[in-house]
Design an enzyme around this catalytic site. Structure first.
Site, PDB file in Angstrom:
ATOM      1  N   GLU A 131      33.372  38.905  25.386  1.00  0.00           N
ATOM      2  CA  GLU A 131      34.574  39.089  26.192  1.00  0.00           C
ATOM      3  C   GLU A 131      35.786  38.594  25.409  1.00  0.00           C
ATOM      4  OE1 GLU A 131      33.544  39.390  30.605  1.00  0.00           O
ATOM      5  OE2 GLU A 131      33.895  37.286  30.193  1.00  0.00           O
ATOM      6  N   HIS A 159      32.256  31.109  30.625  1.00  0.00           N
ATOM      7  CA  HIS A 159      33.331  32.109  30.799  1.00  0.00           C
ATOM      8  C   HIS A 159      34.632  31.545  30.235  1.00  0.00           C
ATOM      9  CE1 HIS A 159      36.182  34.833  32.686  1.00  0.00           C
ATOM     10  NE2 HIS A 159      35.165  35.662  32.886  1.00  0.00           N
ATOM     11  N   SER A 197      38.547  43.922  31.135  1.00  0.00           N
ATOM     12  CA  SER A 197      39.257  45.065  31.729  1.00  0.00           C
ATOM     13  C   SER A 197      38.428  46.343  31.721  1.00  0.00           C
ATOM     14  CB  SER A 197      40.605  45.278  31.021  1.00  0.00           C
ATOM     15  OG  SER A 197      41.433  44.145  31.206  1.00  0.00           O
ATOM     16  N   ASN A 212      31.567  39.932  38.254  1.00  0.00           N
ATOM     17  CA  ASN A 212      32.096  38.571  38.370  1.00  0.00           C
ATOM     18  C   ASN A 212      33.258  38.610  39.359  1.00  0.00           C
ATOM     19  OD1 ASN A 212      33.099  36.024  38.107  1.00  0.00           O
ATOM     20  ND2 ASN A 212      33.927  36.301  36.048  1.00  0.00           N
ATOM     21  N   TRP A 213      32.984  38.133  40.569  1.00  0.00           N
ATOM     22  CA  TRP A 213      34.015  38.191  41.613  1.00  0.00           C
ATOM     23  C   TRP A 213      35.057  37.093  41.450  1.00  0.00           C
ATOM     24  CZ3 TRP A 213      30.969  39.231  46.850  1.00  0.00           C
ATOM     25  CH2 TRP A 213      30.491  40.545  46.822  1.00  0.00           C
ATOM     26  N   LYS A 214      34.868  36.191  40.514  1.00  0.00           N
ATOM     27  CA  LYS A 214      35.807  35.093  40.289  1.00  0.00           C
ATOM     28  C   LYS A 214      36.122  34.388  41.628  1.00  0.00           C
ATOM     29  CE  LYS A 214      37.655  37.692  36.435  1.00  0.00           C
ATOM     30  NZ  LYS A 214      38.484  37.590  35.275  1.00  0.00           N
ATOM     31  N   GLY A 270      41.244  40.547  32.335  1.00  0.00           N
ATOM     32  CA  GLY A 270      42.228  40.589  33.425  1.00  0.00           C
ATOM     33  C   GLY A 270      43.595  41.065  32.984  1.00  0.00           C
ATOM     34  N   GLY A 301      35.070  42.102  35.883  1.00  0.00           N
ATOM     35  CA  GLY A 301      35.804  41.189  36.748  1.00  0.00           C
ATOM     36  C   GLY A 301      36.549  41.947  37.832  1.00  0.00           C
ATOM     37  N   GLY A 302      37.828  42.199  37.597  1.00  0.00           N
ATOM     38  CA  GLY A 302      38.685  42.803  38.623  1.00  0.00           C
ATOM     39  C   GLY A 302      38.104  44.053  39.270  1.00  0.00           C
ATOM     40  N   GLU A 324      37.564  31.649  31.253  1.00  0.00           N
ATOM     41  CA  GLU A 324      38.450  30.984  32.220  1.00  0.00           C
ATOM     42  C   GLU A 324      38.013  29.536  32.440  1.00  0.00           C
ATOM     43  OE1 GLU A 324      38.247  33.995  35.264  1.00  0.00           O
ATOM     44  OE2 GLU A 324      39.481  35.323  34.029  1.00  0.00           O
TER      45      GLU A 324
HETATM   46  C1  PEP Z   1      35.450  38.759  33.566  1.00  0.00           C
HETATM   47  O1  PEP Z   1      35.764  38.152  34.571  1.00  0.00           O
HETATM   48  O2  PEP Z   1      34.472  38.402  32.907  1.00  0.00           O
HETATM   49  C2  PEP Z   1      36.242  39.920  33.178  1.00  0.00           C
HETATM   50  C3  PEP Z   1      35.884  40.590  32.110  1.00  0.00           C
HETATM   51  O3  PEP Z   1      37.326  40.223  33.953  1.00  0.00           O
HETATM   52  P1  PEP Z   1      38.154  41.615  33.951  1.00  0.00           P
HETATM   53  O4  PEP Z   1      37.135  42.725  34.035  1.00  0.00           O
HETATM   54  O5  PEP Z   1      39.027  41.530  35.156  1.00  0.00           O
HETATM   55  O6  PEP Z   1      38.909  41.684  32.665  1.00  0.00           O
END
Ligand code: PEP
Length: 263
Positions: free
Chosen positions: A169, A95, A215, A9-11, A175, A236-237, A97
């Site tokens: 999640e 998600h 994370s 997930n590049w957000k 994040g 994500g990150g 966010e």
């Molecule tokens: C996500 O965007 O779904 C996510 C889990 O982000 P991160 O890995 O940065 O916590």
């Protein structure tokens, strides 16, 4: 045996000018047998990523990060499922966010799921509790309620045929650099499958892949994938970092091989 899946997930990162190059680099660094790989860039980068992967590595699927709950209409700035056809084959739905920033409710998320399935997009449904909910022992009922709210009006067989994936999640882990334990994630995966059974899934949700997200890194992925109930990760990150993705998918390849998926 359930698929082993690593979804990126590049957000709100990358541009149409650089997304294709990053996708090609990630594809080259994650060419591991038996692992289903998905890259979910921003909407405006979907075409660039699709085109870059078509020649570099068509085994990497492209996903969107969201889809609207209506088919068309006066919704300025939104994207409907039929618009994604030809650009993406997967979509992230619900998600945290978007629940936080766009006020997405479980009922609306359920409608998005319907639009995705109608458009042949494979959905990744995100669920997860807030920190205070976990600390007060309410993580499982919160996630059960999210599942009930999103899935109650759906035919389980249709969702299963569409390849529904659920990403657990925990919101406090996204994040933040803080992650759940493998044991907690596995316990939640079992609870999710029990909830699916309660919603009428004939196999008790045994065929639904459940990913952990929050994370995830190349260092901690092993903790999750050593749990039989966990089938991969939504990243994500770390998904913007080729070295990290190489390590994550390499570890996922070990699980795929152990499941007999790598042949
Ligand atoms: C996500 O965007 O779904 C996510 C889990 O982000 P991160 O890995 O940065 O916590």
């Amino acid at each position: 045996m359930r698929d082993v899946i690593v979804a990126a997930n590049w957000k709100m990162h990358t541009t149409p000018a650089d997304a294709g190059d990053l996708a090609v680099t990630l594809a080259a660094r994650t060419h591991v047998a038996g692992v289903t790989r998905v890259i979910c860039p921003p909407f405006v980068c979907l075409a660039a990523v699709r085109d870059a992967l078509a020649s570099a590595d068509p085994d990497v699927a492209v996903g969107a990060q969201n889809v609207h709950h209506e088919l068309a209409g006066a919704y300025t700035g939104e994207i409907a499922a039929p618009m994604l056809v030809g650009l993406a084959t997967w979509v992230i739905i619900g998600h945290s966010e978007r629940r936080r920033d766009a006020g997405e409710t479980d009922a609306r998320i359920g409608r998005k799921l319907a639009r995705a399935v109608d458009a042949d997009l494979r959905p990744i449904l995100c669920v997860g509790e807030q920190l205070d909910e976990r600390e007060s022992g309410r993580a499982v009922p919160v996630v059960e309620e999210q599942l009930r709210g999103a899935l109650a009006d759906h035919d389980p067989e249709r969702l299963a045929a569409a390849g529904l994936v659920i990403a657990y999640e925990p919101v406090w882990a996204i994040g933040t650099g803080r992650n759940a334990t493998g044991a907690d994630a596995a316990a939640m995966a079992e609870a999710i499958r029990s909830a699916l059974a309660g919603l009428g899934w004939s196999d008790g949700g045994a065929g639904v892949p459940i990913l952990y997200g929050g994370s995830v890194t190349s260092v901690n992925i092993g903790e999750f994938l050593s749990e039989a109930a966990i089938d991969g990760a939504l990243v994500g990150g770390a998904s913007l970092k080729p070295d990290e993705m190489a390590g994550i998918v390499a570890r996922a390849g070990m699980t795929a091989a152990a499941r007999g998926l790598a042949a």
